[in-house]
Design a protein around this motif. Sequence first.
Motif, PDB file in Angstrom:
ATOM      1  N   ARG A  46       0.827  -1.215   0.000  1.00 33.99           N
ATOM      2  CA  ARG A  46       0.000   0.000   0.000  1.00 33.99           C
ATOM      3  C   ARG A  46       0.856   1.258   0.000  1.00 33.99           C
ATOM      4  O   ARG A  46       0.558   2.223  -0.722  1.00 33.99           O
ATOM      5  N   ARG A  47       1.915   1.251   0.766  1.00 35.87           N
ATOM      6  CA  ARG A  47       2.778   2.431   0.859  1.00 35.87           C
ATOM      7  C   ARG A  47       3.671   2.579  -0.365  1.00 35.87           C
ATOM      8  O   ARG A  47       3.807   3.670  -0.920  1.00 35.87           O
ATOM      9  N   ALA A  48       4.284   1.484  -0.799  1.00 36.65           N
ATOM     10  CA  ALA A  48       5.254   1.558  -1.890  1.00 36.65           C
ATOM     11  C   ALA A  48       4.610   1.772  -3.251  1.00 36.65           C
ATOM     12  O   ALA A  48       5.182   2.426  -4.120  1.00 36.65           O
ATOM     13  N   LEU A  49       3.406   1.224  -3.438  1.00 35.69           N
ATOM     14  CA  LEU A  49       2.764   1.289  -4.753  1.00 35.69           C
ATOM     15  C   LEU A  49       1.535   2.191  -4.725  1.00 35.69           C
ATOM     16  O   LEU A  49       0.570   1.974  -5.470  1.00 35.69           O
ATOM     17  N   ALA A  50       1.567   3.199  -3.883  1.00 26.14           N
ATOM     18  CA  ALA A  50       0.444   4.141  -3.796  1.00 26.14           C
ATOM     19  C   ALA A  50       0.155   4.718  -5.179  1.00 26.14           C
ATOM     20  O   ALA A  50       1.058   5.134  -5.907  1.00 26.14           O
ATOM     21  N   GLY A  51      -1.111   4.724  -5.548  1.00 23.93           N
ATOM     22  CA  GLY A  51      -1.494   5.236  -6.862  1.00 23.93           C
ATOM     23  C   GLY A  51      -1.774   4.141  -7.864  1.00 23.93           C
ATOM     24  O   GLY A  51      -2.402   4.394  -8.898  1.00 23.93           O
ATOM     25  N   ILE A  52      -1.321   2.904  -7.569  1.00 28.86           N
ATOM     26  CA  ILE A  52      -1.608   1.774  -8.451  1.00 28.86           C
ATOM     27  C   ILE A  52      -2.908   1.128  -7.992  1.00 28.86           C
ATOM     28  O   ILE A  52      -3.103   0.857  -6.797  1.00 28.86           O
ATOM     29  N   ALA A  53      -3.800   0.914  -8.907  1.00 27.76           N
ATOM     30  CA  ALA A  53      -5.100   0.335  -8.581  1.00 27.76           C
ATOM     31  C   ALA A  53      -4.940  -0.975  -7.818  1.00 27.76           C
ATOM     32  O   ALA A  53      -4.142  -1.828  -8.192  1.00 27.76           O
ATOM     33  N   GLY A  54      -5.695  -1.114  -6.737  1.00 33.38           N
ATOM     34  CA  GLY A  54      -5.665  -2.331  -5.944  1.00 33.38           C
ATOM     35  C   GLY A  54      -4.667  -2.316  -4.808  1.00 33.38           C
ATOM     36  O   GLY A  54      -4.751  -3.132  -3.887  1.00 33.38           O
ATOM     37  N   ALA A  55      -3.688  -1.387  -4.850  1.00 32.98           N
ATOM     38  CA  ALA A  55      -2.638  -1.361  -3.823  1.00 32.98           C
ATOM     39  C   ALA A  55      -3.125  -0.772  -2.510  1.00 32.98           C
ATOM     40  O   ALA A  55      -2.560  -1.058  -1.450  1.00 32.98           O
ATOM     41  N   GLU A  56      -4.179   0.043  -2.567  1.00 35.60           N
ATOM     42  CA  GLU A  56      -4.613   0.783  -1.373  1.00 35.60           C
ATOM     43  C   GLU A  56      -5.085  -0.116  -0.233  1.00 35.60           C
ATOM     44  O   GLU A  56      -5.080   0.299   0.930  1.00 35.60           O
ATOM     45  N   LYS A  57      -5.442  -1.350  -0.529  1.00 40.43           N
ATOM     46  CA  LYS A  57      -5.930  -2.252   0.513  1.00 40.43           C
ATOM     47  C   LYS A  57      -4.893  -3.286   0.942  1.00 40.43           C
ATOM     48  O   LYS A  57      -5.179  -4.120   1.811  1.00 40.43           O
ATOM     49  N   ARG A  58      -3.689  -3.218   0.356  1.00 39.36           N
ATOM     50  CA  ARG A  58      -2.693  -4.256   0.621  1.00 39.36           C
ATOM     51  C   ARG A  58      -1.784  -3.876   1.784  1.00 39.36           C
ATOM     52  O   ARG A  58      -0.983  -2.959   1.692  1.00 39.36           O
ATOM     53  N   THR A  59      -1.916  -4.612   2.878  1.00 44.69           N
ATOM     54  CA  THR A  59      -1.046  -4.384   4.031  1.00 44.69           C
ATOM     55  C   THR A  59       0.114  -5.370   4.073  1.00 44.69           C
ATOM     56  O   THR A  59       0.977  -5.269   4.946  1.00 44.69           O
ATOM     57  N   ASP A  60       0.134  -6.352   3.137  1.00 49.19           N
ATOM     58  CA  ASP A  60       1.264  -7.266   3.074  1.00 49.19           C
ATOM     59  C   ASP A  60       2.475  -6.532   2.522  1.00 49.19           C
ATOM     60  O   ASP A  60       2.362  -5.513   1.843  1.00 49.19           O
ATOM     61  N   THR A  61       3.659  -7.045   2.807  1.00 44.51           N
ATOM     62  CA  THR A  61       4.892  -6.320   2.511  1.00 44.51           C
ATOM     63  C   THR A  61       5.519  -6.727   1.184  1.00 44.51           C
ATOM     64  O   THR A  61       5.275  -7.810   0.654  1.00 44.51           O
ATOM     65  N   LEU A  62       6.351  -5.840   0.684  1.00 43.02           N
ATOM     66  CA  LEU A  62       7.125  -6.093  -0.527  1.00 43.02           C
ATOM     67  C   LEU A  62       8.316  -6.990  -0.219  1.00 43.02           C
ATOM     68  O   LEU A  62       8.810  -7.032   0.914  1.00 43.02           O
ATOM     69  N   PHE A  63       8.793  -7.671  -1.246  1.00 44.17           N
ATOM     70  CA  PHE A  63      10.030  -8.430  -1.164  1.00 44.17           C
ATOM     71  C   PHE A  63      11.089  -7.719  -2.002  1.00 44.17           C
ATOM     72  O   PHE A  63      10.764  -7.036  -2.980  1.00 44.17           O
ATOM     73  N   VAL A  64      12.345  -7.862  -1.603  1.00 45.72           N
ATOM     74  CA  VAL A  64      13.460  -7.359  -2.402  1.00 45.72           C
ATOM     75  C   VAL A  64      13.897  -8.505  -3.302  1.00 45.72           C
ATOM     76  O   VAL A  64      14.448  -9.505  -2.832  1.00 45.72           O
ATOM     77  N   GLY A  65      13.644  -8.356  -4.597  1.00 42.37           N
ATOM     78  CA  GLY A  65      13.913  -9.448  -5.525  1.00 42.37           C
ATOM     79  C   GLY A  65      15.363  -9.629  -5.897  1.00 42.37           C
ATOM     80  O   GLY A  65      15.775 -10.699  -6.333  1.00 42.37           O
ATOM     81  N   GLY A  66      16.166  -8.578  -5.723  1.00 43.34           N
ATOM     82  CA  GLY A  66      17.580  -8.659  -6.061  1.00 43.34           C
ATOM     83  C   GLY A  66      18.180  -7.279  -6.203  1.00 43.34           C
ATOM     84  O   GLY A  66      17.470  -6.256  -6.087  1.00 43.34           O
ATOM     85  N   PRO A  67      19.474  -7.227  -6.475  1.00 41.55           N
ATOM     86  CA  PRO A  67      20.177  -5.940  -6.502  1.00 41.55           C
ATOM     87  C   PRO A  67      20.042  -5.152  -7.799  1.00 41.55           C
ATOM     88  O   PRO A  67      20.491  -4.016  -7.879  1.00 41.55           O
ATOM     89  N   VAL A  68      19.407  -5.741  -8.823  1.00 39.62           N
ATOM     90  CA  VAL A  68      19.312  -5.083 -10.132  1.00 39.62           C
ATOM     91  C   VAL A  68      17.991  -4.324 -10.244  1.00 39.62           C
ATOM     92  O   VAL A  68      16.920  -4.863  -9.934  1.00 39.62           O
ATOM     93  N   GLU A  69      18.071  -3.065 -10.706  1.00 41.06           N
ATOM     94  CA  GLU A  69      16.881  -2.235 -10.972  1.00 41.06           C
ATOM     95  C   GLU A  69      15.901  -2.258  -9.795  1.00 41.06           C
ATOM     96  O   GLU A  69      14.740  -2.674  -9.928  1.00 41.06           O
ATOM     97  N   LEU A  70      16.356  -1.775  -8.660  1.00 41.30           N
ATOM     98  CA  LEU A  70      15.524  -1.767  -7.459  1.00 41.30           C
ATOM     99  C   LEU A  70      14.294  -0.858  -7.584  1.00 41.30           C
ATOM    100  O   LEU A  70      13.387  -0.929  -6.757  1.00 41.30           O
ATOM    101  N   GLU A  71      14.301  -0.009  -8.600  1.00 37.35           N
ATOM    102  CA  GLU A  71      13.119   0.830  -8.817  1.00 37.35           C
ATOM    103  C   GLU A  71      12.049   0.094  -9.618  1.00 37.35           C
ATOM    104  O   GLU A  71      10.910   0.569  -9.731  1.00 37.35           O
ATOM    105  N   GLY A  72      12.384  -1.058 -10.157  1.00 37.58           N
ATOM    106  CA  GLY A  72      11.426  -1.826 -10.947  1.00 37.58           C
ATOM    107  C   GLY A  72      10.576  -2.733 -10.077  1.00 37.58           C
ATOM    108  O   GLY A  72      10.983  -3.147  -8.986  1.00 37.58           O
TER     109      GLY A  72
END
Length: 211
Positions: free
Chosen positions: A80-106
Amino acid sequence: MARRVEFAWLLALTAGFLASIPLSLAQSVRPENLAQGSILIMQRDAPDPLFAHSVIVLAHYDTTGAVGLMIHYRSDVTIRRALAGIAGAEKRTDTLFVGGPVELEGVMALVRSSSPPADAKPVAGKLYLVTSKQGIASALSEGRKASDLRVFLGYAGWGPGQLAREVRLGGWYIFDYDESLVFDEHPETLWKRLIEKTELQKVMFRYWPGR
């Protein structure tokens, strides 16, 4: 005779532990066993601190290279915090994962589904990779549970033949695809559990009769 006694003792010692972990996972150190959907775990003494204690699922693998997502590295930032503005994200309280060191903005997502989600690419079994903003918004808006949807920032990438060389040099252990690992409820302990299983297998195979 002594070897047989030692082997029997080892079986008795480990019987309880083996009963508590899945035995369907094949562990390999052979590059030819790399495949899309494979689970990689880094060796105990990782030469690269960026990948220490890593557990990675290969979301893409072919002759052009590989793309993997770390499935052990859960952040404390909510979707919800990281993807604010993306449809459906406003209700998500689960957390993001760090997928790897490449393109962390993706942003990428892994979805477990019995049918192909919108704008998704098949990985293995019921697992799909979503890389587009529209596809991620669709997955979020559908209200999929956290047990079937993981969202990642960044990824791990390898060029043609690079990952196979790393495996050949002893950098990674390979496990068969297992969606229960991808969506494990306790990702922070996943590497420890898998490396202990791997090391136990190595000991068992060392004393296995006829090997």
